[in-house]
Write an enzyme that holds these catalytic residues in place. Structure first.
Site, PDB file in Angstrom:
ATOM      1  NE  ARG A 120      -3.933  -2.129   1.958  1.00  0.00           N
ATOM      2  CZ  ARG A 120      -3.641  -3.331   2.476  1.00  0.00           C
ATOM      3  NH1 ARG A 120      -2.557  -3.494   3.201  1.00  0.00           N
ATOM      4  NH2 ARG A 120      -4.467  -4.331   2.274  1.00  0.00           N
ATOM      5  CE  LYS A 142      -2.427  13.128 -14.563  1.00  0.00           C
ATOM      6  NZ  LYS A 142      -2.847  13.379 -15.949  1.00  0.00           N
ATOM      7  CD  GLU A 184       4.673  16.573 -23.105  1.00  0.00           C
ATOM      8  OE1 GLU A 184       3.809  17.456 -22.885  1.00  0.00           O
ATOM      9  OE2 GLU A 184       4.385  15.382 -23.354  1.00  0.00           O
ATOM     10  CE  LYS A 227       3.104  17.583 -14.616  1.00  0.00           C
ATOM     11  NZ  LYS A 227       3.273  16.353 -15.330  1.00  0.00           N
ATOM     12  CD  GLU A 237      -5.839  15.543 -15.773  1.00  0.00           C
ATOM     13  OE1 GLU A 237      -4.664  15.214 -15.573  1.00  0.00           O
ATOM     14  OE2 GLU A 237      -6.484  15.263 -16.796  1.00  0.00           O
ATOM     15  NE  ARG A 241      -1.577  16.641 -12.929  1.00  0.00           N
ATOM     16  CZ  ARG A 241      -0.865  15.868 -12.129  1.00  0.00           C
ATOM     17  NH1 ARG A 241      -1.192  15.795 -10.853  1.00  0.00           N
ATOM     18  NH2 ARG A 241       0.153  15.171 -12.572  1.00  0.00           N
ATOM     19  CG  ASN A 245      -4.698  16.579 -20.458  1.00  0.00           C
ATOM     20  OD1 ASN A 245      -3.638  16.026 -20.196  1.00  0.00           O
ATOM     21  ND2 ASN A 245      -5.798  16.389 -19.746  1.00  0.00           N
ATOM     22  CG  HIS A 248      -1.147  15.722 -24.215  1.00  0.00           C
ATOM     23  ND1 HIS A 248      -0.468  16.909 -24.373  1.00  0.00           N
ATOM     24  CD2 HIS A 248      -0.253  14.852 -23.676  1.00  0.00           C
ATOM     25  CE1 HIS A 248       0.775  16.755 -23.926  1.00  0.00           C
ATOM     26  NE2 HIS A 248       0.934  15.517 -23.498  1.00  0.00           N
ATOM     27  CG  HIS A 252      -3.072  10.804 -25.633  1.00  0.00           C
ATOM     28  ND1 HIS A 252      -3.684  11.164 -24.447  1.00  0.00           N
ATOM     29  CD2 HIS A 252      -1.757  10.670 -25.350  1.00  0.00           C
ATOM     30  CE1 HIS A 252      -2.760  11.260 -23.502  1.00  0.00           C
ATOM     31  NE2 HIS A 252      -1.588  10.963 -24.009  1.00  0.00           N
ATOM     32  CG  HIS A 265       3.923  11.511 -25.483  1.00  0.00           C
ATOM     33  ND1 HIS A 265       2.564  11.276 -25.454  1.00  0.00           N
ATOM     34  CD2 HIS A 265       4.138  12.586 -24.686  1.00  0.00           C
ATOM     35  CE1 HIS A 265       1.998  12.162 -24.646  1.00  0.00           C
ATOM     36  NE2 HIS A 265       2.917  12.962 -24.175  1.00  0.00           N
TER      37      HIS A 265
END
Ligand SMILES: NC(=O)c1ccc[n+]([C@@H]2O[C@H](COP(=O)([O-])OP(=O)(O)OC[C@H]3O[C@@H](n4cnc5c(N)ncnc54)[C@H](O)[C@@H]3O)[C@@H](O)[C@H]2O)c1
Ligand SMILES: [Zn+2]
Length: 366
Positions: A120, A142, A184, A227, A237, A241, A245, A248, A252, A265
């Protein structure tokens, strides 16, 4: 240079310093109580830097268990995470042990997810070695892996105990990977800081050159600041946040239909940003001059990948599968102006079609 990230009792520091890899052991003595460390690296960063880091950590009194895992988007899955669990359990790790990720975003995302879930949650440290990982993926907590049905579908928000950035790692990074990180950085500047966007553009030759990039610590610092401020305000998010994206949503889909690995990417994000600039222009947010200038800049950055043919139908299908297209109006991150991102919920299918047409045309000539 140091950036403090504020998450109450989960706060930590990001350190950015040339040559810092030699002092990792001493630095981590302060933020880790555990002595047992798994040093998880990708194949390239592992071959180049694992030995150096292991010596620094051992000199500082840590017991280091090195593990090299395959990077590559196709290996970013639960099977690899399961292999990390096996390694930690076989080496008698417990709640008091820690995991260090040494590598690009793929390694950071997977090692972080393993650290978040085993027992955990055990202590975790990021030592990012790609530009993309240094400015983006190692910041904000993330972690996760891909599923056959989509990218990053399984994961957890899990903050590290420290992020240690040595810009000298970038000396060995191929220019194509530098471009991904640079994309980015531009994304961050375009949504939050017009002056930085301009500086990044003017400094592109340094940022895209493995020999010169180590001299850009200040720019790396500025991108991380953006960031950090965004994720601090919205860790999970639910609002702001989402601005990260930018580029993106379509990016994506392009990545998805081109087959992971064929197009990287950051390259897909550059393409996605061209479409998002067009949507921003259609929405009358950007002036003609701003729109033309930035699309030309992105076009120039992508030159080596052009002409790039894509099927608009396939992209739309990928976006539908990804639940990005509904029958009514869609959510997109646009630019209110250069340096200011905005979440817009009422993009019509016609506008999306127009932007994809514009993108296709933009990518069809070199
Ligand atoms: N967690 C987040 O918030 C977040 C944000 C953005 C992206 N990501 C994820 O990050 C991943 C992409 O990360 P990436 O661009 O770092 O890719 P990556 O981890 O695949 O690294 C790129 C390549 O560079 C090699 N490499 C790493 N360090 C090197 C070095 N110093 N010298 C030479 N080669 C080196 C790697 O072996 C790999 O071949 C994607 O899976 C993406 O989903 C996560
Ligand atoms: Zn990205």
């Amino acid at each position: 240079m140091k950036i403090h990230v504020n998450f109450a009792e989960r706060s930590y520091d990001i350190l950015i310093q040339k040559g810092l890899r030699h002092d990792v052991g001493e630095i981590l003595k302060q933020s880790l109580s555990s002595k047992r460390l798994a040093l998880i690296s990708g194949e390239k960063a592992g071959a180049l830097y694992q030995q150096e880091l292991t010596s620094s950590l051992e000199t500082a009194g840590f017991q280091v268990f090195p593990l090299i895992i395959k990077s590559g988007e196709m290996n970013k899955n639960m099977q690899t995470v399961s292999a990390i669990y096996d390694f930690l359990l076989a080496n008698k790790f417990d709640r008091g042990s820690a995991v260090i990720a040494l590598g690009g975003g793929i390694i950071g995302d997977m090692a972080g997810f393993a650290a978040a879930t085993i027992f955990r949650g055990i202590s975790f440290v990021q030592i990012p070695t790609t530009l993309l990982a240094q400015v983006d993926s190692s910041i904000g907590g993330k972690t996760g892996v891909n599923h056959a049905l989509g990218k990053n579908l399984i994961g957890a928000f899990y903050q590290p105990k420290a992020v240690l950035i040595d810009p000298q790692f970038l000396k060995t990074l191929p220019p194509r990977e530098l471009l991904c990180g640079y994309a980015e950085m531009l994304k961050m500047a375009l949504i939050a800081d017009a002056d930085l966007a301009e500086t990044l553009w003017l400094q592109r030759e340094k940022l895209l050159n493995p020999i010169l990039v180590e001299s850009t610590s200040q720019l790396i610092f500025s991108a991380i600041q953006i960031k950090k401020a965004i994720v601090e305000a919205d860790e999970t998010e639910s609002g702001r946040r989402m601005l990260l994206n930018f580029g993106h949503t379509i990016g994506h889909a392009i990545e998805n239909v081109s087959g992971y690995g064929n197009i990287l990417h950051g390259e897909a994000v550059l393409m996605g940003m061209i479409a998002a600039l067009h949507l921003s222009f259609q929405h009358k947010f950007l002036s003609d001059a701003q729109f033309t200038e930035w699309t030309q800049r992105f076009h120039q950055l992508l030159l080596e990948r052009l002409p790039f043919t894509f099927s608009k139908e396939k992209i739309l299908t990928a976006m539908r599968l990804d639940k990005k297209i509904s029958n009514g109006l869609m959510k997109f991150i646009l630019l209110k102006t250069i340096g200011k991102g905005i979440i817009i919920e009422n993009i019509s299918l016609t506008e999306l079609h127009d932007s994809l047409d514009f993108l296709e045309e933009n990518l069809s000539y070199g």
